[in-house]
Design a protein around this motif. Structure first.
Motif, PDB file in Angstrom:
ATOM      1  N   ARG A  39       0.852  -1.195   0.000  1.00  0.00           N
ATOM      2  CA  ARG A  39       0.000   0.000   0.000  1.00  0.00           C
ATOM      3  C   ARG A  39       0.886   1.243   0.000  1.00  0.00           C
ATOM      4  O   ARG A  39       2.021   1.210   0.484  1.00  0.00           O
ATOM      5  N   ILE A  40       0.360   2.310  -0.538  1.00  0.00           N
ATOM      6  CA  ILE A  40       1.098   3.575  -0.515  1.00  0.00           C
ATOM      7  C   ILE A  40       1.410   3.974   0.918  1.00  0.00           C
ATOM      8  O   ILE A  40       2.491   4.500   1.214  1.00  0.00           O
ATOM      9  N   ALA A  41       0.483   3.695   1.835  1.00  0.00           N
ATOM     10  CA  ALA A  41       0.714   4.021   3.245  1.00  0.00           C
ATOM     11  C   ALA A  41       1.957   3.314   3.778  1.00  0.00           C
ATOM     12  O   ALA A  41       2.711   3.882   4.583  1.00  0.00           O
ATOM     13  N   ASP A  42       2.185   2.078   3.333  1.00  0.00           N
ATOM     14  CA  ASP A  42       3.378   1.343   3.763  1.00  0.00           C
ATOM     15  C   ASP A  42       4.649   2.012   3.239  1.00  0.00           C
ATOM     16  O   ASP A  42       5.665   2.086   3.936  1.00  0.00           O
ATOM     17  N   ILE A  43       4.590   2.479   1.998  1.00  0.00           N
ATOM     18  CA  ILE A  43       5.765   3.090   1.379  1.00  0.00           C
ATOM     19  C   ILE A  43       6.124   4.402   2.061  1.00  0.00           C
ATOM     20  O   ILE A  43       7.295   4.646   2.398  1.00  0.00           O
TER      21      ILE A  43
END
Length: 206
Positions: free
Chosen positions: A41-45
């Motif tokens: 997920r973008i949140a993880d990145i």
């Protein structure tokens, strides 16, 4: 830099922007490797990079965009050996050996990215098309070389393009088994290959 329909090519305008983009790319590669293409997920990145969502979207449109940017070094390195071989006009067998040797070295350097691209190609039509373009370029060039050296004479059971397809599959599977899961680099790979006198066959080409 590789040009892809999926990716944007807007370069950062400041040193700080370039530094942030590089942090995002390093974080993205690590997160993709840990969670896979589908699970990332973008949140993880942004969490791994220590930047805000706003900073992410200043540099990338979405997850696919950053994934393409992560893949760019791999895509460039896969194309370069063919470009070099054609530019140098080397002996066909030498060119085939060098291209395949370079492939194993590239696989070793980017062992985390190859499985990710295969995963993405299985679920996203855009990455399927990217994978097929890569494969078709390899198969087409190897097939042309096989035809040039007479590896499959007219009337043979297997035509050059079919032989090239088989060799490509064997090469990819060998790289996956020997390099991918084990995390070890290629060993014993050399440009020196024995050649039989007379018309070279498929084994000689490898």
């Amino acid at each position: 830099m590789a040009q892809n329909a999926l990716g944007s090519d807007t370069a950062p305008k400041t040193a700080r922007g370039a530094s942030t983009r590089e942090r995002l790319l390093r974080a993205a590669e690590s997160v993709f490797a840990e969670h896979g293409y589908s699970g990332t997920r973008i949140a993880d990145i942004v969490h791994a990079a220590g930047v805000s969502h706003g900073n992410f979207y200043r540099h990338f449109q979405n997850k696919d965009d950053v994934f393409v940017a992560v893949l760019e070094p791999l895509l460039d390195e896969l194309v370069e050996p063919f470009v070099r071989a054609l530019a140098e006009g080397s002996d066909v067998l030498d060119s085939m050996v060098r291209v395949n040797t370079d492939f194993f070295a590239t696989y070793s350097r980017h062992r985390r990215l190859f499985p990710l691209l295969r995963e993405a190609a299985a679920v996203n039509p855009d990455f399927t098309a990217m994978w097929l373009r890569m494969r078709d370029r390899f198969i087409g060039r190897i097939g042309a070389w096989l035809e040039e050296i007479g590896a499959a004479p007219p009337g043979a059971a297997a035509e050059p393009q079919l032989l090239a397809l088989a060799l490509g599959a064997m090469t990819e599977q060998l790289a996956y088994i020997q390099i991918g899961p084990s995390g070890t680099g290629p060993s014993g790979v050399t440009d020196e290959r024995p050649r039989r006198p007379g018309t070279p066959g498929v084994v000689d080409a490898l």
